[in-house]
Design a protein around this motif. Structure first.
Motif, PDB file in Angstrom:
ATOM      1  N   THR A   1      45.807  38.363  50.674  1.00 28.27           N
ATOM      2  CA  THR A   1      44.446  38.994  50.433  1.00 28.27           C
ATOM      3  C   THR A   1      43.529  38.007  49.735  1.00 28.27           C
ATOM      4  N   ARG A   2      42.876  37.050  50.465  1.00 28.17           N
ATOM      5  CA  ARG A   2      42.131  36.131  49.902  1.00 28.17           C
ATOM      6  C   ARG A   2      40.947  36.899  48.968  1.00 28.17           C
ATOM      7  N   HIS A   3      40.740  36.571  47.912  1.00 26.73           N
ATOM      8  CA  HIS A   3      39.916  37.063  46.807  1.00 26.73           C
ATOM      9  C   HIS A   3      39.553  36.227  45.945  1.00 26.73           C
ATOM     10  N   ARG A   4      38.414  36.490  45.074  1.00 27.61           N
ATOM     11  CA  ARG A   4      38.045  35.440  44.057  1.00 27.61           C
ATOM     12  C   ARG A   4      37.309  36.278  43.008  1.00 27.61           C
ATOM     13  N   VAL A   5      37.003  35.884  41.881  1.00 29.20           N
ATOM     14  CA  VAL A   5      36.627  36.602  40.561  1.00 29.20           C
ATOM     15  C   VAL A   5      35.334  35.945  40.611  1.00 29.20           C
ATOM     16  N   THR A   6      34.138  36.656  40.862  1.00 27.67           N
ATOM     17  CA  THR A   6      32.875  36.023  41.101  1.00 27.67           C
ATOM     18  C   THR A   6      32.178  36.109  39.692  1.00 27.67           C
ATOM     19  N   TRP A   7      32.517  36.662  38.844  1.00 24.84           N
ATOM     20  CA  TRP A   7      31.919  36.732  37.314  1.00 24.84           C
ATOM     21  C   TRP A   7      32.789  37.596  36.287  1.00 24.84           C
ATOM     22  N   THR A   8      32.770  37.308  35.069  1.00 27.08           N
ATOM     23  CA  THR A   8      33.179  38.076  34.147  1.00 27.08           C
ATOM     24  C   THR A   8      32.330  38.286  33.000  1.00 27.08           C
ATOM     25  N   ASN A   9      32.214  39.221  32.054  1.00 29.46           N
ATOM     26  CA  ASN A   9      31.149  39.589  31.160  1.00 29.46           C
ATOM     27  C   ASN A   9      31.358  38.375  30.180  1.00 29.46           C
ATOM     28  N   ALA A  10      30.221  37.825  29.995  1.00 31.08           N
ATOM     29  CA  ALA A  10      30.172  36.424  28.973  1.00 31.08           C
ATOM     30  C   ALA A  10      30.265  36.964  27.423  1.00 31.08           C
ATOM     31  N   ASN A  11      29.940  38.189  27.391  1.00 31.22           N
ATOM     32  CA  ASN A  11      29.577  38.676  25.798  1.00 31.22           C
ATOM     33  C   ASN A  11      30.673  39.209  25.098  1.00 31.22           C
ATOM     34  N   GLY A  12      31.922  39.145  25.799  1.00 31.55           N
ATOM     35  CA  GLY A  12      33.198  39.641  25.049  1.00 31.55           C
ATOM     36  C   GLY A  12      34.330  39.549  26.062  1.00 31.55           C
ATOM     37  N   PRO A  13      35.514  40.009  25.513  1.00 32.51           N
ATOM     38  CA  PRO A  13      36.612  39.530  26.470  1.00 32.51           C
ATOM     39  C   PRO A  13      36.690  40.604  27.566  1.00 32.51           C
ATOM     40  N   THR A  14      37.024  40.234  28.727  1.00 33.17           N
ATOM     41  CA  THR A  14      37.687  41.028  29.714  1.00 33.17           C
ATOM     42  C   THR A  14      39.020  41.173  29.730  1.00 33.17           C
ATOM     43  N   VAL A  15      39.663  42.298  29.638  1.00 31.35           N
ATOM     44  CA  VAL A  15      41.132  42.189  29.773  1.00 31.35           C
ATOM     45  C   VAL A  15      41.580  42.928  30.785  1.00 31.35           C
ATOM     46  N   TRP A  16      42.555  42.041  31.568  1.00 29.39           N
ATOM     47  CA  TRP A  16      43.151  42.556  32.803  1.00 29.39           C
ATOM     48  C   TRP A  16      44.660  42.747  32.496  1.00 29.39           C
ATOM     49  N   LEU A  17      45.277  43.642  33.183  1.00 29.20           N
ATOM     50  CA  LEU A  17      46.516  44.023  33.316  1.00 29.20           C
ATOM     51  C   LEU A  17      46.965  43.895  34.949  1.00 29.20           C
ATOM     52  N   ALA A  18      47.882  42.570  35.150  1.00 27.69           N
ATOM     53  CA  ALA A  18      48.192  42.163  36.675  1.00 27.69           C
ATOM     54  C   ALA A  18      49.634  42.499  36.603  1.00 27.69           C
ATOM     55  N   VAL A  19      50.063  43.203  37.733  1.00 29.95           N
ATOM     56  CA  VAL A  19      51.544  43.581  37.917  1.00 29.95           C
ATOM     57  C   VAL A  19      51.791  42.616  39.297  1.00 29.95           C
ATOM     58  N   HIS A  20      52.570  41.725  39.301  1.00 32.08           N
ATOM     59  CA  HIS A  20      52.936  40.666  40.241  1.00 32.08           C
ATOM     60  C   HIS A  20      54.246  41.042  40.659  1.00 32.08           C
ATOM     61  N   MET A  21      54.482  41.469  42.146  1.00 33.02           N
ATOM     62  CA  MET A  21      55.517  42.016  42.953  1.00 33.02           C
ATOM     63  C   MET A  21      55.917  40.849  43.826  1.00 33.02           C
ATOM     64  N   GLY A  22      57.424  40.782  43.730  1.00 35.04           N
ATOM     65  CA  GLY A  22      58.211  39.740  44.641  1.00 35.04           C
ATOM     66  C   GLY A  22      57.726  38.371  44.692  1.00 35.04           C
TER      67      GLY A  22
END
Lengths: 116, 116
Positions: free
Chosen positions: A83-104
């Motif tokens: 699934t082709r995707h991109r992060v276009t922006w993240t908040n510049a004023n504080g941390p953006t925390v992601w939790l990613a589960v990578h499978m296989g």
């Protein structure tokens, strides 16, 4: 007890990737962004499936061919392999925390010692 | 886009378990508690590994033989198979949302049709 919102990198730092758990076929990763985005023209195109949830901050996520999404805390997305995707922006004023589960996911490449 | 903090059950409801993603060997589950705790004397003793993070609310978690833990949002715990544990309490005044990643779980039992 570890907490996903502690030991955050300084605001000026690069995006920080931390494996919280890693085993064959499964990796749980914390990603902390502070204003970073995918480089212009860059698309993630992973050979494995990923499930990701945004836990703090905010971000823009674009899946190729779809409308851009604005992610708020609690929003989650399943990204099947390729699934082709991109992060276009993240908040510049504080941390953006992601939790990613990578499978296989394939094991990270190691340098193979090949004989002559 | 789905959000883990929406469509929460009513405060009076039973603990609610929802599979967010389920595939062989991996299940990502939302658990919403509102004051529930493990029954007296009950211990979870799972045959599979679990990684769990508390995302909202608060809860007490007791691993057999250890000191009771008080979980706040962002706290996460890895529970290897057969780590006996119980939830001693959850916040009674609002929803406590957990995200659990179950690994290497056996498929749920199905009724086998056996011939005579």
């Amino acid at each position: 007890m570890p907490n996903i919102f502690t030991d955050l990198p300084a605001a000026s730092a690069e995006e920080e990737l931390t494996d919280l758990l890693s085993r064959p076929g499964l990796r749980i990763e914390r990603i902390v962004s502070t204003g970073q985005a995918s480089p212009p023209g860059f698309w993630y195109d992973q050979a494995h499936d990923e499930w990701v949830i945004l836990l703090s901050g905010s971000a823009g996520l674009l899946i190729e061919g779809e409308a851009e999404m604005r992610l708020a805390p609690g929003d989650y997305v399943y990204l099947p392999a390729h699934t082709r995707h991109r992060v276009t922006w993240t908040n510049a004023n504080g941390p953006t925390v992601w939790l990613a589960v990578h499978m296989g996911e394939e094991a990270k490449a190691t340098v193979a010692a090949t004989g002559p």
